[in-house]
Every structure is written in structure tokens, then in C-alpha cells.
Motif scaffolding. Sequence first.
Motif, short mmCIF file in Angstrom:
data_model
loop_
_atom_site.label_atom_id
_atom_site.label_comp_id
_atom_site.label_asym_id
_atom_site.label_seq_id
_atom_site.Cartn_x
_atom_site.Cartn_y
_atom_site.Cartn_z
N GLU A 214 60.22 63.19 52.44
CA GLU A 214 60.61 63.07 53.84
C GLU A 214 62.03 62.53 53.94
O GLU A 214 62.35 61.48 53.39
CB GLU A 214 59.65 62.13 54.57
N SER A 216 65.00 61.17 56.52
CA SER A 216 65.08 60.55 57.83
C SER A 216 66.51 60.13 58.13
O SER A 216 67.21 59.58 57.28
CB SER A 216 64.17 59.32 57.91
N LYS A 229 62.93 62.79 61.56
CA LYS A 229 62.43 62.94 60.20
C LYS A 229 62.15 64.41 59.93
O LYS A 229 61.83 65.17 60.82
CB LYS A 229 61.16 62.12 60.01
#
Length: 237
Positions: A214, A216, A229
Motif C-alpha cells: 500500500e 500512501s 492510499k
Amino acid sequence: MLGILCTLITALAGISGVTVVTQSPPDLTKSKGQTVTMDCNLGTVTGSTARWYKQVPGGIPQFVLFFYHSHSTPTYGSGFSSPKFTSKHTSKSDYSLIINDVGDSAVYYCETWDSSASAAVSHLFFSLCSDSTLPAPAVTLFPPSSEDLQSLQVTLVCLVQDVSVGFADVRWTVGGSPVTSGVFTGPAEQQPNKKFRMSSYLTTQTSEWSSDKEFSCEVSAAGTSASKKMKKSDCST
């Protein structure tokens, strides 16, 4: 009634091989109307003057004052005077700028002259004053391009718009861990609506993106924050 907060954030500006000008502590938070003290250490440049400049968003730097350790009072630039602005020193290399009744948004520079390198070196103090009712910036996160995916590195783009002041702190995380390597954040530009926009770029290994971690982009400005995100699986068709 909600008060107005002024947050002071620091970032370094200098020239390679030249004495570094530093500040401590790294950040301060004050309410409107209070007094702020910004400390500046001239490093090995002893016996020199500390010069302070102020730049409001969208404006040009203005000379505030300079102070030399053997002087009894600072020398002020046009439009600046005591008791709003003053200065002190605790040694030949440690100086402070003192701002009484703080309340506006500005960038403050501490500068000195390194005669051994014939260059000016400075430290930046970002003074952001904001009302908690200001809206958060709009954040858009763009995935790597199809061309990037054919190479060993990819670049993600974080577009920040509608920032209420001329500075925002942009931070990237990958898999929940902060990253600074491969990050470039451009300067703020004023939009037609008088707010500001800026772009931040994160370049990383293609394998990082392909592992479905992920990514972000987190933005803080004027007491507000916003984030976006994304991971590779979010972009799969």
C-alpha cells in the motif's frame, strides 16, 4: 471560540561544502498573539552576523533585521521594528529571532556569510498560522504509467490542490513505513482561486509496486490534513 494556531516547521537550505546553519528545536506550536523564539546556530562561522528575512506566501523575501554579538541592539529593515521583532545572542554563533504577537503566515530565513567559501548559507523556518475552520487540501494519487511498468522503476504522483496557505508537508509511506528516498516535492503554485497547489513524486522499484504494497501520500497544511492510499490491485481491471 476556536483559537488560531501558528506552527513553525523547519527545512534546511545550504550549499555543499559550506558551513551548515541549524535550528533547534525542530518545531514549535504557538497560539495567535503569543511570542515565538527561533534559535539559529551559525555553526563554525563565528564572529559573523545573523540576518533574518521574512517571506509571505506569493511575496518576495523582506529583510527583517541583522544582529552582531558586539552590538547592543539589532539593525532593522524597512517596516520592521521592536517590540514586534527583536533578537538576542548567547554566543558568537548562537542567535535568536523573537516575534511578539505572532499571527501571520510567513517563511523566515536565518542567514549568515561564510567568508571561507564566499557563500551565504541559510535555514528556513516555515511559520504557518491557521484557523481550524480552514478546509483540508484535496489530494489525488496517480498510479505508475504503463510505460513505467516496463522498466525497473516506477513513479507515483501525488497532486495536492486547494491548499489554504503557501506550504504543505507531504509525506509518503510504503507498506505502512515512512519513506524519504526517491521523493521529490515541488514548490507551491498559486491557483486562480488564490489557493495553492503542488505535486510530489515517489520513485521506487517496480518490484515494490508489483508486490501489492500500500502506497500512501499524506498531506498536512495549516492545521488540516488529508491522505490518499493506493496499491496495485486497486488499479487492476
